[in-house]
Design a protein around this motif. Sequence first.
Motif: not given
Lengths: 406, 265
Positions: A110-114, A121-123, A165-170, A177-181
């Motif tokens: 799934s597409q993950i936004i955040g 990634a796989s959920i 990938e989504l939170f490099p260095g933090q 995060i949002r997974v399919r909204n």
Amino acid sequence: MKWQKLFRAALDSILKNRMRSLLTMLGIIIGVGAVAILVSLGQSAQAAIADEIGGLGANLLFVSPAPSDAGGVRGQEGRQNEITMADVDALRQQSIELGAVSPATFSGGSQIIGGIGNWSASIQGVSPEYQAVRNWDIAQGTFFDQAEVDGRAKVAVLGQTVADELFPGQSPVGAQIRVRNVPFKVIGVLEAKGGGLGGDDQDNVILAPVTTVQSRLRGDNSVDVVFASAADPGRVDAAEAEIKAIFRSLNGISDPEQQVVDVQSQASILEFANTALNLLTALLGAIAGVSLVVGGIGIMNIMLVSVTERTREIGIRLAVGARGGDVLTQFLIEAVLLCLFGGLLGTGLAFGFAAIASALAPFEVTVGMDVVLLAVVFSAVIGVFFGFYPARKAARLDPIEALRYE
Amino acid sequence: MSTPSTATSNSPAASASGEPVILTRGLAKTYEGAEPVHALRPLDLQIDRGEFVAVMGVSGSGKSTLMNLLGCLDTPTTGSYHLDGVEVADLTRNQRADLRSQKLGFVFQGFNLLARTTAVDNVLLPLLYDRTGRIKKPRDRAVEALTRVGLEHRLDHVPSELSGGQQQRVAIARALVNEPAVLLADEPTGNLDTRTTVEVMALFQDLNDAGITILVVTHEPEVSEYCRRVVELRDGRLIRDETVEDRRDARRDLATDTPLIPLPE
């Protein structure tokens, strides 16, 4: 008493003809080197896979719905085997052979936004026991608990890759995060596990409560697989049988041949991988063994030439009182020493290659002591085998003829 | 059947009793073939301790065959051969090897030293095959033997660094190192020039004076003049066996330079 003297004589002869000795050994060096490196590659690959599977979690069992006509017995008309949450609870309560049990529901890639953007990634929807079953610790934050599973909480634990990938260095803990909204709150990050069996990245995963994934992402109640761990590592087979029995009784099936679920243990996966690799190792070893035999024939060839070339020397030795057996022993020692030196150098070559291969292969390549021992013993045997005929030829020379030989 | 090991135990007794070193009775060798070759006709020969014998004969006279038989390198077709009290005729190959190791020293025409091997290691070679353990401190013995032939300053030289005469002296030291009952020399001067020939004969005379039994096979009459007794073969038969009259003294010949008698060619 004689042995040391004959040994010295043999060693002398090898050292006095360094170039010839080296060329003679070359075949054995390459042969032993090839066998050692190929067998080591096979063994190291096996070790790497065993490690990998061990990393999945101790005594792991995968329970998945069986095809409806599994075992050659057709199931009821129109019936499709499936595992429900109730089954998982029943399994957890009735089982005595199992330690931890966790359902798992997958929600594809799934597409993950955040964080800084988006990532695929796989959920997986699981229960808190998943951590115990997979033997997977938390690096930051916390795992979700049973209350959050019961309450279908929108919380998530990120695999290391997703976090990077989504939170490099933090730290992603506390972020949204949002997974399919569907918004999830990140509560923890898993420790890195590394690449999986098929080369896939086990850390590219997001874990969420199974109930949340079912209701928010899948819209059904199904469980794809159950991860379970055997309480006693020695009783994985018993645990497997118990799981099958419990599922039969849950579905009211009395025929012990009919299965509702398939159970795969790590042991069975490991066994399969090992069988394949053993075959490959044996095949490569056999091919390399051919080169070892060719090397042995090379030794025999040069030893025969050497006997002819040294006819006069043999004649002198016989004239001053050497028995045929003394000459035989000396030449045999020479052949064995040449092969042993060759074997040792070949093993050294294998160590060198192992270092290079380790840098190139995705796993560590090591040359085991058993391989070294085998190579050395085998080359000594080759020395005796291929050295005997030339040595006997030398021993049977007529001293009168040998002394006259030009 | 007597074996080499019992031979060792009785050899001092044998020497004390004055038993001949070499005693053959009807010793003969025939090479079978379409036409049998009688290389050596039945021969009776006795050589006592301390003798210095030249075996002469032209090529094909049977002297090499005799040498091989006396050297226990070959077995006779018929007849008996006692070497230092041991019957050789029916010994096995290994027993003959042991006998060579204990009772014989060989000197060859072509020196036959091991290449790329030092003088002292060459001299040590026979001791490598000594099964009796009678020689203690082999290396000391090898040095002693080399000293005896005057090469104490060439111990660690390999054959390619030595002259022909020196190489032959190394070979003589090798033949002496196991204290043989008899020293067998097969054309020992065949590859040497005149002066070196006389030097080697001087060495043999010295060794003989010290009590060593020597048998030299040669086709050079001049060489036989330095020996005490000459045995001559022709067509496999003994045709001459006599004491050398007016035996030449190699040392004196060397000192006066007379020796260098022009060898007729």
